[in-house]
Enzyme design. Structure first.
Site, PDB file in Angstrom:
ATOM      1  N   LYS A 213      -0.034   4.241  -0.251  1.00  0.00           N
ATOM      2  CA  LYS A 213      -0.529   5.511   0.359  1.00  0.00           C
ATOM      3  C   LYS A 213      -0.359   6.513  -0.627  1.00  0.00           C
ATOM      4  O   LYS A 213      -0.323   6.315  -1.934  1.00  0.00           O
ATOM      5  CB  LYS A 213      -0.025   5.690   1.652  1.00  0.00           C
ATOM      6  CG  LYS A 213      -0.252   4.671   2.610  1.00  0.00           C
ATOM      7  CD  LYS A 213       0.068   4.653   3.976  1.00  0.00           C
ATOM      8  CE  LYS A 213      -0.036   3.365   4.368  1.00  0.00           C
ATOM      9  NZ  LYS A 213      -0.081   3.323   6.083  1.00  0.00           N
TER      10      LYS A 213
ATOM     11  N   GLU B 130      -6.841   4.700   7.610  1.00  0.00           N
ATOM     12  CA  GLU B 130      -6.771   6.178   7.357  1.00  0.00           C
ATOM     13  C   GLU B 130      -8.020   6.710   6.564  1.00  0.00           C
ATOM     14  O   GLU B 130      -8.495   8.040   6.729  1.00  0.00           O
ATOM     15  CB  GLU B 130      -5.358   6.320   6.491  1.00  0.00           C
ATOM     16  CG  GLU B 130      -4.057   6.071   7.503  1.00  0.00           C
ATOM     17  CD  GLU B 130      -2.887   5.610   6.613  1.00  0.00           C
ATOM     18  OE1 GLU B 130      -2.952   5.661   5.526  1.00  0.00           O
ATOM     19  OE2 GLU B 130      -2.028   5.259   7.372  1.00  0.00           O
TER      20      GLU B 130
ATOM     21  N   GLY C   9       2.556   2.520  10.741  1.00  0.00           N
ATOM     22  CA  GLY C   9       3.374   3.399  10.605  1.00  0.00           C
ATOM     23  C   GLY C   9       4.237   3.853  11.887  1.00  0.00           C
ATOM     24  O   GLY C   9       5.093   4.807  11.826  1.00  0.00           O
TER      25      GLY C   9
ATOM     26  N   GLU D  21      -5.262  -4.776  10.711  1.00  0.00           N
ATOM     27  CA  GLU D  21      -4.314  -3.800  10.788  1.00  0.00           C
ATOM     28  C   GLU D  21      -4.774  -3.028  12.329  1.00  0.00           C
ATOM     29  O   GLU D  21      -5.531  -1.965  11.995  1.00  0.00           O
ATOM     30  CB  GLU D  21      -4.287  -2.675   9.762  1.00  0.00           C
ATOM     31  CG  GLU D  21      -4.105  -3.497   8.428  1.00  0.00           C
ATOM     32  CD  GLU D  21      -3.497  -2.440   7.615  1.00  0.00           C
ATOM     33  OE1 GLU D  21      -2.542  -2.637   6.936  1.00  0.00           O
ATOM     34  OE2 GLU D  21      -4.306  -1.338   7.098  1.00  0.00           O
TER      35      GLU D  21
ATOM     36  N   HIS E  34      -9.596   1.294   4.894  1.00  0.00           N
ATOM     37  CA  HIS E  34      -8.124   1.581   5.668  1.00  0.00           C
ATOM     38  C   HIS E  34      -8.562   2.364   6.674  1.00  0.00           C
ATOM     39  O   HIS E  34      -9.199   3.325   6.682  1.00  0.00           O
ATOM     40  CB  HIS E  34      -7.207   2.062   4.651  1.00  0.00           C
ATOM     41  CG  HIS E  34      -5.808   2.012   5.233  1.00  0.00           C
ATOM     42  ND1 HIS E  34      -5.290   2.939   6.018  1.00  0.00           N
ATOM     43  CD2 HIS E  34      -4.834   1.297   5.184  1.00  0.00           C
ATOM     44  CE1 HIS E  34      -4.294   2.826   6.414  1.00  0.00           C
ATOM     45  NE2 HIS E  34      -3.842   1.832   6.015  1.00  0.00           N
TER      46      HIS E  34
ATOM     47  N   ASN F  27       0.749  -1.043  -0.107  1.00  0.00           N
ATOM     48  CA  ASN F  27      -0.004  -0.025  -0.027  1.00  0.00           C
ATOM     49  C   ASN F  27       0.895   1.127  -0.124  1.00  0.00           C
ATOM     50  O   ASN F  27       1.428   1.618   1.048  1.00  0.00           O
ATOM     51  CB  ASN F  27      -0.730   0.084   1.098  1.00  0.00           C
ATOM     52  CG  ASN F  27      -1.653   1.279   1.596  1.00  0.00           C
ATOM     53  OD1 ASN F  27      -1.845   2.218   0.577  1.00  0.00           O
ATOM     54  ND2 ASN F  27      -2.336   1.379   2.432  1.00  0.00           N
TER      55      ASN F  27
HETATM   56  P1  PGA Z   1       2.814   0.315   7.644  1.00  0.00           P
HETATM   57  O1  PGA Z   1       1.338   0.718   7.031  1.00  0.00           O
HETATM   58  O2  PGA Z   1       3.283  -0.852   7.054  1.00  0.00           O
HETATM   59  O3  PGA Z   1       3.371   1.463   7.129  1.00  0.00           O
HETATM   60  O4  PGA Z   1       2.828   0.397   9.018  1.00  0.00           O
HETATM   61  C1  PGA Z   1       0.659  -0.501   6.799  1.00  0.00           C
HETATM   62  C2  PGA Z   1      -0.757   0.000   6.211  1.00  0.00           C
HETATM   63  O5  PGA Z   1      -1.356   1.096   6.454  1.00  0.00           O
HETATM   64  O6  PGA Z   1      -1.313  -0.735   5.407  1.00  0.00           O
END
Ligand code: PGA
Length: 247
Positions: free
Chosen positions: A12, A95, A169, A163, A93, A10
């Site tokens: 983003k 976010e 992150g 997740e 997701h 992903n």
């Molecule tokens: P990350 O993000 O691997 O940077 O922790 C995972 C995600 O948001 O799908």
């Protein structure tokens, strides 16, 4: 049941046309025993799909609108993603849930739109740190699962991504025991609701998956691969994670 693992990336809101160099470097990796789905920004899907032709790497979107077309400025439909060369789309997701107020009903409608367009829906679930600290993680994720997955979801058209919001992150991950507890619970609910199809659905772990922890996480009970953010941006890191999924 044996399920083929998935390494999903992903990106983003990262990546410009020049990032195709990362994709070119990824094409050399052995993904004969797993599925690889790269989800770049929508602007790059068509170009990346063309560049990935003949390789094991497939494209996915990061979000879609629930409608096929209409007066929704700035949105992209599942049909548009499919035409651009995507085979899958991430929906729900954390976010999107946090920044765009998406609730379970909206996520479910987006998953239905993905299926309408012939895409795999990668449906994201996960608790916040406060919810885990309060002992509510299993209940929260179970509620999201019930509300976000469409009836009639199948092993072929639906992937679940667990997740934990606090692991995204941050470089922090749950213990392997906590991941197993959650993935076993998700599997039990999928089987209760969808029977054999629920047994066949892939359940990915996401949140700070890195080359150094991918193999141990992917070996956990009912973990069928990973949804990878930051570590999918660099071909060298994502290649190592794909290798862990490939076994
Ligand atoms: P990350 O993000 O691997 O940077 O922790 C995972 C995600 O948001 O799908």
């Amino acid at each position: 049941m044996a399920r083929r693992k998935i390494a999903a990336g992903n990106w983003k809101m990262n990546g410009l046309a020049a990032s195709v160099a990362e994709l070119e470097a990824l094409k050399a990796v052995d993904a004969s025993a797993c599925d690889v789905i790269l989800c770049p920004p929508a602007t790059l899907i068509a170009g990346f799909a063309a560049a990935a032709q003949g390789s094991a790497i497939k494209m996915g979107g990061q979000d879609c609108h629930s409608d096929a077309s209409g007066a929704h400025t700035g949105d992209i439909s599942a049909e548009m993603l499919a035409e651009a060369g995507a085979i899958a789309v991430i929906v729900g997701h954390s976010e999107r849930r946090a920044d765009h107020g998406e609730d379970d009903a909206m996520v479910r409608a987006k998953a239905e739109a993905a299926h309408r367009a012939g895409l795999i829906a990668i449906v994201c679930l996960g608790e916040t740190e406060a919810e885990r600290d309060a002992g509510d993680a299993l209940a929260v994720v179970s509620g999201q699962l019930a509300g976000s997955l469409p009836d009639g979801a199948t092993a072929a058209d639906t992937v679940v991504a667990y997740e934990p919001v606090w692991a995204i992150g941050t470089g922090r991950t749950p213990s392997l025991d906590d991941i197993a507890e959650m993935h076993d619970a998700i599997r039990a609910e999928l089987i209760k609701r969808f029977g054999a199809e629920g047994d066949g659905m892939r359940v990915l772990y996401g949140g700070s998956v890195k080359p150094g922890n991918a193999a141990e996480i992917f070996a956990v009970s009912n973990v069928d691969g990973g949804l990878v953010g930051g570590a999918s941006l660099k071909a060298s890191d994502f290649s190592a994670i794909i290798a862990a999924a490939n076994g």
